[in-house]
Design an enzyme around this catalytic site. Structure first.
Site, PDB file in Angstrom:
ATOM      1  N   LYS A   1       1.835   4.357  -3.060  1.00  0.00           N
ATOM      2  CA  LYS A   1       1.730   5.778  -2.924  1.00  0.00           C
ATOM      3  C   LYS A   1       2.960   6.406  -3.234  1.00  0.00           C
ATOM      4  O   LYS A   1       3.056   7.693  -3.835  1.00  0.00           O
ATOM      5  CB  LYS A   1       1.257   6.127  -1.586  1.00  0.00           C
ATOM      6  CG  LYS A   1      -0.040   5.694  -0.913  1.00  0.00           C
ATOM      7  CD  LYS A   1      -1.324   6.517  -1.738  1.00  0.00           C
ATOM      8  CE  LYS A   1      -2.470   6.357  -1.489  1.00  0.00           C
ATOM      9  NZ  LYS A   1      -3.733   7.161  -2.147  1.00  0.00           N
TER      10      LYS A   1
ATOM     11  N   TYR B   1       0.837  -1.406  -0.163  1.00  0.00           N
ATOM     12  CA  TYR B   1       0.033   0.073   0.083  1.00  0.00           C
ATOM     13  C   TYR B   1       0.842   1.262  -0.092  1.00  0.00           C
ATOM     14  O   TYR B   1       0.752   2.116  -0.863  1.00  0.00           O
ATOM     15  CB  TYR B   1      -0.972   0.119   0.998  1.00  0.00           C
ATOM     16  CG  TYR B   1      -1.795   1.250   1.504  1.00  0.00           C
ATOM     17  CD1 TYR B   1      -2.385   2.048   0.561  1.00  0.00           C
ATOM     18  CD2 TYR B   1      -1.136   2.133   2.728  1.00  0.00           C
ATOM     19  CE1 TYR B   1      -3.075   3.147   0.685  1.00  0.00           C
ATOM     20  CE2 TYR B   1      -1.750   3.507   2.754  1.00  0.00           C
ATOM     21  CZ  TYR B   1      -2.369   4.099   1.791  1.00  0.00           C
ATOM     22  OH  TYR B   1      -3.049   5.253   1.992  1.00  0.00           O
TER      23      TYR B   1
END
Ligand code: UDP
Length: 334
Positions: free
Chosen positions: A143, A139
């Site tokens: 980003k 995750y």
């Protein structure tokens, strides 16, 4: 017009409300996998997945888009470890689709929902923007990848961006029109509220042996409307300075898991059934950010200072929507 990708989600919907109230016209795109149609009460709405380039092109053709704010992402850390493909496709590949449509249609301002998860395990507290970025899960990596891609898109295509690295988004719209509603829910404050409101049998504290004042993890909780304000300031900054940059958004103060649970009990007047469990994998003991740069450069001033006030807005929204949340809890989405 401002295009808000993921505007039916928690943070996107609060930004949509605030920026619309400020007089901007908005276009909301959301695939409604995790978002709620009823949260899109302002602007135009298109049900659209960012994998659908043709549909996005139609939207860019038929609306005069000046800037894009991008909130569409999967955010479950555990799931990102178990199924990274889902995260790289949605958070990276679909974001690239959006960026490429922007480049094609000459839209050159982009505000990106980044995260303190891009820093990984902190080597220094408070965390500043110059802290090394070593995310520890897919995750966080998705980003950071977008942050890196944006550097190259700026150089090659002149696309200007602001990365906003959020700490723990929390609280709800004080008018109680929108709030935090995830399914599944994994965050501490809503889960504590679910227990307070009798929607779940207990709340588990993940670890009591951390090197912190009371042994539980410390996090930096920032009200969602303070985050929303920073997005508007970031947009104004891009309009005026036309310069890319990155900013942390946090309160600069840490609260332990125990303190949050005490605050939920105090604010609601309800007793929680607390279980003390094992550590959750990958949780650093303390994550507290320095937002001095956003305060200085953007002129940002978080208004929700007291943790009681942040928790109270969340409590009131959850209380109002208890039946709806309860019904939704039975339909697991992942
Ligand atoms: N936490 C907890 N019990 C829960 C959910 C979270 O003890 O049911 C802890 C978690 O370990 C972390 C803090 O609460 O230290 C905040 O977690 P959350 O998932 O809300 O946000 P994160 O900091 O992981 O982004």
């Amino acid at each position: 017009m401002i295009l808000i990708a993921g505007g039916a989600g928690y943070i996107g919907s609060h930004v949509n409300k605030m920026i619309s109230r400020k007089g901007y016209d908005t276009v909301v795109l959301d695939n409604l996998v995790y978002g709620h149609k009823e949260f899109v009460k302002w602007g135009k709405f298109y049900k659209c997945d960012l994998c659908d380039v043709k549909e996005m092109e139609k939207i860019f053709k038929s609306n005069k888009i000046d800037a894009v704010m991008h909130f569409s992402a999967y955010t479950y850390v555990g799931e990102s470890v178990a199924d990274p493909s889902k995260y790289y496709k949605n958070n990276v590949s679909n974001t690239l689709n959006l960026l490429d449509v922007m480049v094609k249609y000459g839209v050159k301002k982009f505000i990106f929902s980044s995260t303190c998860a891009t820093y990984g395990f902190p080597i220094e507290i408070p965390i500043t923007e110059s802290h090394p970025q070593n995310p520890t899960n897919p995750y966080g990596k998705t980003k950071l990848m977008i942050e890196k891609i944006l550097e190259d898109y700026d150089k090659a295509y002149g696309l200007k961006y602001i990365n906003l690295r959020y700490f723990n988004a929390s609280g709800a719209d004080p008018d109680l029109e929108i709030g935090e509603w995830h399914n599944p829910e994994t965050h501490l404050i809503p889960l504590a509220l679910y227990n307070a409101l009798g929607l779940t049998p207990k709340i588990t504290v993940f670890g009591t042996d951390y090197d912190t004042e009371d042994g539980t993890c410390v996090r930096d909780y920032i009200h969602v409307n303070d985050l929303a304000k920073a997005h508007i300031l970031a947009l104004e900054y891009l309009n005026q300075k036309n310069k890319s940059d990155s900013f942390n958004l946090g309160n600069g103060r840490g609260f332990s898991v125990k303190k949050i649970i005490d605050t939920v009990e105090k604010v609601s007047g309800l007793k929680l059934n607390v279980e003390y469990g094992k550590r959750r994998e990958g949780d650093p003991a303390i994550l507290v950010g320095s937002s001095k740069k956003a305060i200085k450069v953007l002129g940002w001033k978080p208004e929700f200072y007291k943790i009681e006030d942040i928790v109270e807005t969340a409590y009131l929204w959850h209380k109002k929507n208890k039946d709806k949340i309860s019904e939704d809890l039975w339909k697991r989405k992942i």
